[in-house]
Write a protein that holds these residues in place. Structure first.
Motif, PDB file in Angstrom:
ATOM      1  N   CYS A 225       0.829  -1.210   0.000  1.00 37.95           N
ATOM      2  CA  CYS A 225       0.000   0.000   0.000  1.00 37.95           C
ATOM      3  C   CYS A 225       0.865   1.263   0.000  1.00 37.95           C
ATOM      4  CB  CYS A 225      -0.956  -0.006   1.187  1.00 37.95           C
ATOM      5  SG  CYS A 225      -2.171  -1.349   1.112  1.00 37.95           S
ATOM      6  N   GLY A 226       2.003   1.211   0.690  1.00 40.76           N
ATOM      7  CA  GLY A 226       2.925   2.345   0.657  1.00 40.76           C
ATOM      8  C   GLY A 226       3.478   2.576  -0.738  1.00 40.76           C
ATOM      9  N   TYR A 227       3.805   1.486  -1.436  1.00 41.68           N
ATOM     10  CA  TYR A 227       4.271   1.607  -2.820  1.00 41.68           C
ATOM     11  C   TYR A 227       3.201   2.249  -3.698  1.00 41.68           C
ATOM     12  CZ  TYR A 227       4.776   0.108  -7.661  1.00 41.68           C
ATOM     13  OH  TYR A 227       4.815   0.083  -9.029  1.00 41.68           O
ATOM     14  N   ARG A 228       1.958   1.864  -3.525  1.00 40.82           N
ATOM     15  CA  ARG A 228       0.881   2.413  -4.351  1.00 40.82           C
ATOM     16  C   ARG A 228       0.650   3.893  -4.047  1.00 40.82           C
ATOM     17  NH1 ARG A 228      -2.578  -0.543  -7.375  1.00 40.82           N
ATOM     18  NH2 ARG A 228      -2.025  -2.729  -7.641  1.00 40.82           N
ATOM     19  N   VAL A 229       0.870   4.290  -2.801  1.00 40.10           N
ATOM     20  CA  VAL A 229       0.763   5.716  -2.476  1.00 40.10           C
ATOM     21  C   VAL A 229       1.830   6.500  -3.222  1.00 40.10           C
ATOM     22  CG1 VAL A 229       1.036   7.426  -0.641  1.00 40.10           C
ATOM     23  CG2 VAL A 229      -0.314   5.375  -0.230  1.00 40.10           C
ATOM     24  N   LEU A 230       3.066   5.984  -3.217  1.00 43.68           N
ATOM     25  CA  LEU A 230       4.160   6.680  -3.893  1.00 43.68           C
ATOM     26  C   LEU A 230       3.981   6.656  -5.401  1.00 43.68           C
ATOM     27  CD1 LEU A 230       7.172   5.360  -1.776  1.00 43.68           C
ATOM     28  CD2 LEU A 230       6.046   7.584  -1.617  1.00 43.68           C
ATOM     29  N   ALA A 231       3.546   5.495  -5.935  1.00 44.26           N
ATOM     30  CA  ALA A 231       3.372   5.386  -7.381  1.00 44.26           C
ATOM     31  C   ALA A 231       2.248   6.288  -7.871  1.00 44.26           C
ATOM     32  CB  ALA A 231       3.095   3.934  -7.772  1.00 44.26           C
ATOM     33  N   GLY A 232       1.184   6.400  -7.089  1.00 45.10           N
ATOM     34  CA  GLY A 232       0.061   7.240  -7.477  1.00 45.10           C
ATOM     35  C   GLY A 232       0.237   8.696  -7.134  1.00 45.10           C
ATOM     36  N   ARG A 233       1.289   8.995  -6.319  1.00 46.59           N
ATOM     37  CA  ARG A 233       1.563  10.370  -5.903  1.00 46.59           C
ATOM     38  C   ARG A 233       0.324  11.047  -5.327  1.00 46.59           C
ATOM     39  NH1 ARG A 233       5.364  12.615 -10.911  1.00 46.59           N
ATOM     40  NH2 ARG A 233       6.952  10.977 -10.740  1.00 46.59           N
ATOM     41  N   LYS A 234      -0.393  10.265  -4.547  1.00 45.64           N
ATOM     42  CA  LYS A 234      -1.612  10.789  -3.929  1.00 45.64           C
ATOM     43  C   LYS A 234      -1.607  10.356  -2.467  1.00 45.64           C
ATOM     44  CE  LYS A 234      -6.642  10.890  -4.431  1.00 45.64           C
ATOM     45  NZ  LYS A 234      -7.814  10.332  -5.152  1.00 45.64           N
ATOM     46  N   LEU A 235      -1.253  11.308  -1.609  1.00 43.73           N
ATOM     47  CA  LEU A 235      -1.104  10.978  -0.200  1.00 43.73           C
ATOM     48  C   LEU A 235      -2.439  10.676   0.454  1.00 43.73           C
ATOM     49  CD1 LEU A 235       0.861  10.681   2.140  1.00 43.73           C
ATOM     50  CD2 LEU A 235       0.568  13.126   2.611  1.00 43.73           C
ATOM     51  N   ARG A 236      -3.459  11.421   0.075  1.00 41.50           N
ATOM     52  CA  ARG A 236      -4.767  11.232   0.688  1.00 41.50           C
ATOM     53  C   ARG A 236      -5.538  10.186  -0.112  1.00 41.50           C
ATOM     54  NH1 ARG A 236      -8.812  16.179   2.434  1.00 41.50           N
ATOM     55  NH2 ARG A 236     -10.291  14.932   3.636  1.00 41.50           N
ATOM     56  N   SER A 237      -5.454   8.934   0.311  1.00 38.67           N
ATOM     57  CA  SER A 237      -6.061   7.834  -0.434  1.00 38.67           C
ATOM     58  C   SER A 237      -6.360   6.678   0.501  1.00 38.67           C
ATOM     59  CB  SER A 237      -5.131   7.363  -1.557  1.00 38.67           C
ATOM     60  OG  SER A 237      -3.946   6.806  -1.001  1.00 38.67           O
ATOM     61  N   GLY A 238      -7.070   5.697  -0.047  1.00 39.08           N
ATOM     62  CA  GLY A 238      -7.355   4.500   0.736  1.00 39.08           C
ATOM     63  C   GLY A 238      -6.106   3.742   1.095  1.00 39.08           C
ATOM     64  N   ASP A 239      -5.094   3.752   0.213  1.00 39.27           N
ATOM     65  CA  ASP A 239      -3.842   3.050   0.504  1.00 39.27           C
ATOM     66  C   ASP A 239      -3.125   3.670   1.698  1.00 39.27           C
ATOM     67  OD1 ASP A 239      -3.669   0.963  -1.520  1.00 39.27           O
ATOM     68  OD2 ASP A 239      -3.621   2.614  -2.955  1.00 39.27           O
ATOM     69  N   THR A 240      -3.146   4.989   1.803  1.00 44.06           N
ATOM     70  CA  THR A 240      -2.538   5.647   2.968  1.00 44.06           C
ATOM     71  C   THR A 240      -3.228   5.223   4.254  1.00 44.06           C
ATOM     72  OG1 THR A 240      -1.964   7.576   1.614  1.00 44.06           O
ATOM     73  CG2 THR A 240      -1.983   7.873   4.006  1.00 44.06           C
ATOM     74  N   ALA A 241      -4.551   5.160   4.215  1.00 47.47           N
ATOM     75  CA  ALA A 241      -5.304   4.718   5.389  1.00 47.47           C
ATOM     76  C   ALA A 241      -4.957   3.282   5.757  1.00 47.47           C
ATOM     77  CB  ALA A 241      -6.801   4.856   5.128  1.00 47.47           C
ATOM     78  N   LEU A 242      -4.738   2.439   4.758  1.00 50.44           N
ATOM     79  CA  LEU A 242      -4.389   1.050   5.016  1.00 50.44           C
ATOM     80  C   LEU A 242      -3.001   0.936   5.636  1.00 50.44           C
ATOM     81  CD1 LEU A 242      -5.851  -0.491   1.754  1.00 50.44           C
ATOM     82  CD2 LEU A 242      -6.559  -1.073   4.078  1.00 50.44           C
ATOM     83  N   VAL A 243      -2.060   1.752   5.175  1.00 52.77           N
ATOM     84  CA  VAL A 243      -0.731   1.765   5.790  1.00 52.77           C
ATOM     85  C   VAL A 243      -0.835   2.155   7.259  1.00 52.77           C
ATOM     86  CG1 VAL A 243       1.508   2.916   5.798  1.00 52.77           C
ATOM     87  CG2 VAL A 243       0.490   2.210   3.634  1.00 52.77           C
ATOM     88  N   ILE A 244      -1.589   3.196   7.532  1.00 55.32           N
ATOM     89  CA  ILE A 244      -1.751   3.655   8.923  1.00 55.32           C
ATOM     90  C   ILE A 244      -2.410   2.571   9.759  1.00 55.32           C
ATOM     91  CG2 ILE A 244      -2.918   5.344  10.387  1.00 55.32           C
ATOM     92  CD1 ILE A 244      -2.614   7.349   8.067  1.00 55.32           C
ATOM     93  N   ALA A 245      -3.445   1.936   9.220  1.00 57.27           N
ATOM     94  CA  ALA A 245      -4.150   0.887   9.966  1.00 57.27           C
ATOM     95  C   ALA A 245      -3.225  -0.274  10.289  1.00 57.27           C
ATOM     96  CB  ALA A 245      -5.352   0.396   9.156  1.00 57.27           C
ATOM     97  N   ALA A 246      -2.392  -0.676   9.336  1.00 63.54           N
ATOM     98  CA  ALA A 246      -1.467  -1.789   9.573  1.00 63.54           C
ATOM     99  C   ALA A 246      -0.439  -1.432  10.635  1.00 63.54           C
ATOM    100  CB  ALA A 246      -0.780  -2.179   8.265  1.00 63.54           C
ATOM    101  N   VAL A 247       0.098  -0.226  10.554  1.00 61.90           N
ATOM    102  CA  VAL A 247       1.098   0.202  11.538  1.00 61.90           C
ATOM    103  C   VAL A 247       0.475   0.308  12.925  1.00 61.90           C
ATOM    104  CG1 VAL A 247       2.616   2.097  12.223  1.00 61.90           C
ATOM    105  CG2 VAL A 247       2.531   1.372   9.827  1.00 61.90           C
ATOM    106  N   VAL A 248      -0.716   0.892  13.009  1.00 60.74           N
ATOM    107  CA  VAL A 248      -1.378   1.076  14.307  1.00 60.74           C
ATOM    108  C   VAL A 248      -1.780  -0.262  14.930  1.00 60.74           C
ATOM    109  CG1 VAL A 248      -3.482   2.000  15.389  1.00 60.74           C
ATOM    110  CG2 VAL A 248      -2.172   3.407  13.788  1.00 60.74           C
ATOM    111  N   SER A 249      -2.008  -1.280  14.116  1.00 65.40           N
ATOM    112  CA  SER A 249      -2.424  -2.577  14.666  1.00 65.40           C
ATOM    113  C   SER A 249      -1.379  -3.179  15.595  1.00 65.40           C
ATOM    114  CB  SER A 249      -2.725  -3.557  13.522  1.00 65.40           C
ATOM    115  OG  SER A 249      -1.541  -3.967  12.862  1.00 65.40           O
ATOM    116  N   VAL A 250      -0.110  -2.817  15.410  1.00 63.73           N
ATOM    117  CA  VAL A 250       0.957  -3.392  16.249  1.00 63.73           C
ATOM    118  C   VAL A 250       0.872  -2.876  17.681  1.00 63.73           C
ATOM    119  CG1 VAL A 250       3.438  -3.650  16.532  1.00 63.73           C
ATOM    120  CG2 VAL A 250       2.424  -3.786  14.248  1.00 63.73           C
ATOM    121  N   PRO A 251       0.933  -1.557  17.919  1.00 63.58           N
ATOM    122  CA  PRO A 251       0.778  -1.088  19.304  1.00 63.58           C
ATOM    123  C   PRO A 251      -0.611  -1.377  19.867  1.00 63.58           C
ATOM    124  CG  PRO A 251       0.799   0.780  17.795  1.00 63.58           C
ATOM    125  CD  PRO A 251       1.210  -0.427  17.008  1.00 63.58           C
ATOM    126  N   LEU A 252      -1.636  -1.410  18.998  1.00 67.42           N
ATOM    127  CA  LEU A 252      -2.986  -1.716  19.477  1.00 67.42           C
ATOM    128  C   LEU A 252      -3.042  -3.119  20.054  1.00 67.42           C
ATOM    129  CD1 LEU A 252      -5.967  -0.906  19.729  1.00 67.42           C
ATOM    130  CD2 LEU A 252      -6.316  -1.783  17.409  1.00 67.42           C
TER     131      LEU A 252
END
Length: 534
Positions: A225-252
């Motif tokens: 999902c991080g690759y797709r954010v960079l490839a699409g050059r669109k920070l505000r997207s569903g892929d960005t939300a998915l990256v955040i969700a995956a990262v947050v799942s660890v401390p959660l």
């Protein structure tokens, strides 16, 4: 009335026949086809479950599976925190335990419930893999892709060691469900508002069950999902939300586990999540390749049902998965999210296993997720999204269905296995011996097979007799609640009768039962059992 005249309130007629079908028929025919498709898939699932259950019944259940069954029993009887339990390095708390507990409520505690739970787990993993391989396909191609997935997942069942990994007691194969469901959501509905939070919760639950999710699924989602954010050059997207969700799942997950521990939940042995010395990595690479071949049924061993033919079939499936892997690498930019995620999951699973201290020959369970992920990539690479032409479609469906059926039928020809400790269970019940102690492999399995009527608790016999610190319950050794009057011993080894007698004293009577020794005492042996390691 002449042909071609319009009849008031009716459809147009030509020679007495309607030009257009009534609207209600146009609506009902697609609905009928959908229900027929649903019925066909349900029937296929039931047939597949019957095969999995029959194959599972041909192998033994040991104390690993028995302990999981006891945990599941406690869970569905209101002990949601499983207070007192000491788990190994994986809890299976969020999937296999609830599933097995429900099965035990329906069928009672015993070997049959464990086999049914194992078959259901593998069926759910298979269904998730089939659903993932069908995305973007239509018509007969969906059936052919599904049959290829089933074939790849069925071939390893021809080998006894792999059946233990895939169809006996909870193991890492069930963890694949968390990976596949997350990838399916990301592939089908990546931009919906509910997708990222739901994927985050699934990954959190998966980590609570098995650390494999943390080291495989989470980095796969972040990378793709991080690759797709960079490839699409669109920070505000569903892929960005998915990256955040995956990262947050660890401390959660860490916070959730800490909160559960605060309220008296189970404890667990820390996973061996450590790097091995780099000088061992070349040796680990050969061991990892061996374990992957074993996982796919591509290693010829005495336990194979069809010997060399079976291993050859497994090698074909493994090569198909490698081809699917290479295809995604070659067309990475045009690959779907699902294909990219599956590739990343395989790389992270194999890579972390190779460089870790967990790498051991013939221990395929640590890379179990590679099998369903590889099966999906193989099916998507070998079968086009659409198959045109009725004769070709019919031939493809028939051929792949037969290829999937052959290994299932061959594996199902093994006779059911009678539990080895069944005579011991019957003898203990007949002599009204209901609470005792034994070594790990002779303890919980007796409890399970007796339906919890005879309880045998695990002890370690090293410098003393002490409560087990692995897959056990600290409450079992409470002298005010339980009275252990016998010990099950072996003739030689760590749990020999001589070693028990050295620490517990001479028994009042000794009996030989089914290759084991039962030492009967007139005192509560739990008073002589030291607390286990904390």
């Amino acid at each position: 009335m002449h042909a071609g005249e319009r009849f008031p309130g009716g459809s147009e007629l030509v020679d007495g026949r309607p030009l257009l079908a009534p609207k209600e028929n146009l609506r009902t025919r697609p609905a009928a086809r959908r229900w027929q498709a649903v019925a066909a898939w349900i029937a296929g699932g039931l047939v597949l479950f019957a095969f999995f259950l029959r194959i599972s019944l041909s192998e033994r259940v040991d104390s690993d599976g028995a302990n999981s069954a006891l945990q599941a029993w406690d869970l569905v009887h209101g002990h949601l925190m499983l207070h007192g339990w000491i788990f190994g390095d994986a809890t299976f708390y969020a999937f296999e335990l609830p599933l097995n507990g429900i099965v035990e409520l329906l069928f009672g505690m015993g070997n049959l419930a464990v086999h049914i739970g194992s078959a259901l787990t593998y069926l759910i993993v298979t269904a998730c893999a089939v659903a993932l391989t069908m995305t973007s396909s239509r018509g007969p191609a969906r059936v052919v892709r599904g049959a290829v997935v089933v074939a790849v997942l069925a071939v390893p069942l021809l080998a006894v060691p792999t059946v233990w990994v895939l169809l006996e007691e909870p193991d890492h194969i069930g963890t694949s469900m968390f990976l596949l469901v997350s990838f399916l959501l990301i592939d089908r509905v990546p931009d919906r508002r509910f997708t990222a939070p739901l994927v985050g919760l699934i990954l959190c639950a998966g980590q609570l069950s098995d650390a494999t999710v943390r080291y495989v699924a989470v980095p796969a989602v972040v990378l793709v999902c991080g690759y797709r954010v960079l490839a699409g050059r669109k920070l505000r997207s569903g892929d960005t939300a998915l990256v955040i969700a995956a990262v947050v799942s660890v401390p959660l997950e860490s916070a959730l586990r800490a909160a559960m521990a605060h309220f008296g939940a189970f404890v667990m042995v820390a996973p061996k999540a450590r790097l091995a010395s780099p000088r061992l990595w070349p040796q680990h690479a050969s061991v990892t390749w061996l374990d992957v071949r074993i996982l796919f049924g591509a290693a010829s061993e005495p336990g194979h049902r069809v010997g060399v033919i079976s291993a050859a079939f497994g090698l074909i499936c493994l090569l198909a998965a490698i081809f699917g892997l290479a295809r995604v690498i070659w067309r990475w930019r045009r690959a779907s999210r699902a294909e990219q995620l599956l590739l990343a999951a395989i790389v992270f699973n194999v890579g972390t296993y190779l460089v870790s201290v967990m790498t051991l020959p013939n221990v395929a369970r640590e890379v179990a997720a590679v099998l369903p992920c590889g099966a999906v990539l193989a099916a998507r690479a070998l079968v086009p999204a659409r198959i045109t032409g009725r004769p070709l479609a019919f031939a493809a469906v028939a051929a792949t269905g037969l290829i999937a059926l052959v290994p299932l039928a061959a594996a199902a020809t093994r006779p059911p296995m009678r539990p080895a400790t069944a005579p011991l269970v019957a003898w203990l019940e007949a002599h009204k011996l209901t609470y005792g102690i034994a070594g790990y492999w002779d303890a919980s399995i007796v409890t399970l097979q007796s339906g919890n009527r005879v309880k045998v608790r695990t002890v370690d016999v090293w410098g003393q007799v002490e409560a087990a610190g692995w897959e056990s319950n600290a409450l079992w050794y409470n002298t005010s609640r339980y009275d252990a009057t016998f010990a099950v011993a072996n003739y030689t080894g760590e749990y020999s009768a001589a070693r028990f007698e050295h620490f517990l004293g001479k028994p009042a009577a000794t009996y030989r039962v089914a290759g084991l020794l039962v030492l009967v005492y007139r005192t509560n042996l739990l008073r002589q059992v030291s607390p286990g390691p904390s």
